[in-house]
Design a protein around this motif. Sequence first.
Motif, PDB file in Angstrom:
ATOM      1  N   ALA A  63      28.805  56.823 -16.708  1.00  0.00           N
ATOM      2  CA  ALA A  63      27.965  55.633 -16.871  1.00  0.00           C
ATOM      3  C   ALA A  63      27.166  55.777 -18.154  1.00  0.00           C
ATOM      4  O   ALA A  63      26.908  56.896 -18.622  1.00  0.00           O
ATOM      5  N   ILE A  65      24.220  56.331 -20.015  1.00  0.00           N
ATOM      6  CA  ILE A  65      22.901  56.886 -19.688  1.00  0.00           C
ATOM      7  C   ILE A  65      21.791  56.095 -20.385  1.00  0.00           C
ATOM      8  O   ILE A  65      20.740  55.832 -19.803  1.00  0.00           O
ATOM      9  N   GLY A 106      30.940  58.903 -13.959  1.00  0.00           N
ATOM     10  CA  GLY A 106      31.685  57.682 -13.673  1.00  0.00           C
ATOM     11  C   GLY A 106      33.076  57.697 -14.286  1.00  0.00           C
ATOM     12  O   GLY A 106      33.968  56.985 -13.820  1.00  0.00           O
TER      13      GLY A 106
HETATM   14  N1  CO8 Z   1      25.988  57.475 -21.913  1.00  0.00           N
HETATM   15  C1  CO8 Z   1      25.531  56.994 -23.080  1.00  0.00           C
HETATM   16  N2  CO8 Z   1      25.849  57.511 -24.281  1.00  0.00           N
HETATM   17  C2  CO8 Z   1      26.673  58.573 -24.274  1.00  0.00           C
HETATM   18  C3  CO8 Z   1      27.184  59.136 -23.111  1.00  0.00           C
HETATM   19  C4  CO8 Z   1      26.820  58.537 -21.866  1.00  0.00           C
HETATM   20  N3  CO8 Z   1      27.287  58.949 -20.698  1.00  0.00           N
HETATM   21  N4  CO8 Z   1      27.962  60.180 -23.437  1.00  0.00           N
HETATM   22  C5  CO8 Z   1      27.931  60.264 -24.781  1.00  0.00           C
HETATM   23  N5  CO8 Z   1      27.151  59.308 -25.295  1.00  0.00           N
HETATM   24  C6  CO8 Z   1      26.821  59.049 -26.698  1.00  0.00           C
HETATM   25  C7  CO8 Z   1      25.836  60.082 -27.237  1.00  0.00           C
HETATM   26  O1  CO8 Z   1      24.530  59.759 -26.872  1.00  0.00           O
HETATM   27  C8  CO8 Z   1      26.106  59.994 -28.708  1.00  0.00           C
HETATM   28  O2  CO8 Z   1      25.457  58.858 -29.216  1.00  0.00           O
HETATM   29  P1  CO8 Z   1      24.729  58.889 -30.670  1.00  0.00           P
HETATM   30  O3  CO8 Z   1      25.867  59.052 -31.630  1.00  0.00           O
HETATM   31  O4  CO8 Z   1      24.059  57.583 -30.740  1.00  0.00           O
HETATM   32  O5  CO8 Z   1      23.819  60.070 -30.624  1.00  0.00           O
HETATM   33  C9  CO8 Z   1      27.615  59.737 -28.769  1.00  0.00           C
HETATM   34  O6  CO8 Z   1      27.976  59.224 -27.496  1.00  0.00           O
HETATM   35  C10 CO8 Z   1      28.392  60.992 -28.996  1.00  0.00           C
HETATM   36  O7  CO8 Z   1      28.002  61.933 -28.020  1.00  0.00           O
HETATM   37  P2  CO8 Z   1      27.937  63.496 -28.339  1.00  0.00           P
HETATM   38  O8  CO8 Z   1      27.379  63.713 -29.691  1.00  0.00           O
HETATM   39  O9  CO8 Z   1      27.245  64.142 -27.175  1.00  0.00           O
HETATM   40  O10 CO8 Z   1      29.503  63.816 -28.374  1.00  0.00           O
HETATM   41  P3  CO8 Z   1      30.248  65.170 -28.031  1.00  0.00           P
HETATM   42  O11 CO8 Z   1      31.676  64.915 -28.363  1.00  0.00           O
HETATM   43  O12 CO8 Z   1      29.561  66.345 -28.626  1.00  0.00           O
HETATM   44  O13 CO8 Z   1      30.108  65.337 -26.415  1.00  0.00           O
HETATM   45  C11 CO8 Z   1      30.247  64.597 -24.130  1.00  0.00           C
HETATM   46  C12 CO8 Z   1      30.755  64.413 -25.571  1.00  0.00           C
HETATM   47  C13 CO8 Z   1      30.688  65.949 -23.581  1.00  0.00           C
HETATM   48  C14 CO8 Z   1      30.893  63.487 -23.323  1.00  0.00           C
HETATM   49  C15 CO8 Z   1      28.705  64.492 -24.083  1.00  0.00           C
HETATM   50  O14 CO8 Z   1      28.306  63.353 -24.816  1.00  0.00           O
HETATM   51  C16 CO8 Z   1      28.131  64.361 -22.689  1.00  0.00           C
HETATM   52  O15 CO8 Z   1      27.953  65.359 -21.998  1.00  0.00           O
HETATM   53  N6  CO8 Z   1      27.815  63.112 -22.262  1.00  0.00           N
HETATM   54  C17 CO8 Z   1      27.130  62.862 -20.995  1.00  0.00           C
HETATM   55  C18 CO8 Z   1      28.036  63.080 -19.828  1.00  0.00           C
HETATM   56  C19 CO8 Z   1      27.312  62.759 -18.542  1.00  0.00           C
HETATM   57  O16 CO8 Z   1      26.274  63.288 -18.220  1.00  0.00           O
HETATM   58  N7  CO8 Z   1      27.909  61.838 -17.745  1.00  0.00           N
HETATM   59  C20 CO8 Z   1      27.356  61.395 -16.490  1.00  0.00           C
HETATM   60  C21 CO8 Z   1      26.605  60.122 -16.687  1.00  0.00           C
HETATM   61  S1  CO8 Z   1      25.824  59.555 -15.199  1.00  0.00           S
HETATM   62  C22 CO8 Z   1      27.074  58.801 -14.350  1.00  0.00           C
HETATM   63  O17 CO8 Z   1      28.190  58.748 -14.756  1.00  0.00           O
HETATM   64  C23 CO8 Z   1      26.685  58.181 -13.053  1.00  0.00           C
HETATM   65  C24 CO8 Z   1      27.797  57.385 -12.434  1.00  0.00           C
HETATM   66  C25 CO8 Z   1      27.238  56.314 -11.594  1.00  0.00           C
HETATM   67  C26 CO8 Z   1      28.201  55.268 -11.152  1.00  0.00           C
HETATM   68  C27 CO8 Z   1      29.283  54.886 -12.083  1.00  0.00           C
HETATM   69  C28 CO8 Z   1      28.993  53.716 -12.892  1.00  0.00           C
HETATM   70  C29 CO8 Z   1      30.090  53.477 -13.926  1.00  0.00           C
END
Ligand code: CO8
Length: 255
Positions: A63, A65, A106
């Motif tokens: 999702a 965040i 998600g």
């Molecule tokens: N939400 C919003 N933005 C995100 C997310 C996310 N989940 N993941 C990555 N981004 C954004 C980053 O903020 C960043 O943005 P910016 O360039 O503006 O700083 C950009 O994407 C690139 O991210 P990274 O620099 O972190 O990229 P990496 O390649 O180094 O890492 C990862 C990629 C491993 C995916 C890392 O970004 C990460 O760990 N993301 C978060 C993963 C996470 O915690 N997911 C769980 C979210 S909560 C959830 O899913 C609840 C589900 C509820 C129901 C389902 C509804 C659909």
Amino acid sequence: MVVQTETVADGVLLVRLNRPDARNALNMELRTRLAEVFLALADDPAVRCVVVTGSPKVFAAGADIKEMAESGAIEMMGRRILRLWKPLADCPKPVIAAVNGVALGGGCELAMHADIIVAGEGARFGQPEVKVGIMPGGGATQRLVRAVGVYRAMRMMLTGEPVTAAEALSMGLVSEVVADDTVLDRALEMARAIAAMPPLAVQQIKETVYAGLDGSLAGGLLLERKAFEILFASADQKEGMRAFIEKRSPTFEGK
Ligand code: CO8
């Protein structure tokens, strides 16, 4: 477009998540569009099998965040997230997830809405919600447990640590692991094969399996028998069996 669709072969629709800058995070726009796509394809007889994929480096990071960080409970309720998952959960056509890179939160739950998951060797699956102060909300507390069992699911959800594709395969979370650069081709190959199968039989298999998972063994076996019998009302059953006997390839029309 945050979700792109493309008819890539006879009966095969490719659905691609396209928010690369946000690692395909599932924001409301993307999820609304995905729901619309699934609602439309359910009624489209030209679609016999669906492949859902992300980008070569990421399936989906969960999702969005940023979109929910400051939200309150009532606002979250107002989003009615089940309404957006429902067209995927209820999809009568077979769905294959082609997963490269991470499928987190998600994103992992989206993959678990598919019937078959093809993963690249470098793929990672995880439910890291706990690390950002919440819990899975797209079905993992139920679907992940059913897929891999309580203890492995609990480890994933309570530690938030992802598993590798190889581990996901060994625990039954994915169907097949292939080289990263062949994931989509393999998923499409499988989709083409399924699209050539009799659609009514395919639909009955899917419906019976999931209905059975929700109920008793006796109830599931009864449903199976009824679905099995009803397929003998289809022209495709006659065609399939006659083609076998006449030693030719069948042509299935979904009738
Ligand atoms: N939400 C919003 N933005 C995100 C997310 C996310 N989940 N993941 C990555 N981004 C954004 C980053 O903020 C960043 O943005 P910016 O360039 O503006 O700083 C950009 O994407 C690139 O991210 P990274 O620099 O972190 O990229 P990496 O390649 O180094 O890492 C990862 C990629 C491993 C995916 C890392 O970004 C990460 O760990 N993301 C978060 C993963 C996470 O915690 N997911 C769980 C979210 S909560 C959830 O899913 C609840 C589900 C509820 C129901 C389902 C509804 C659909």
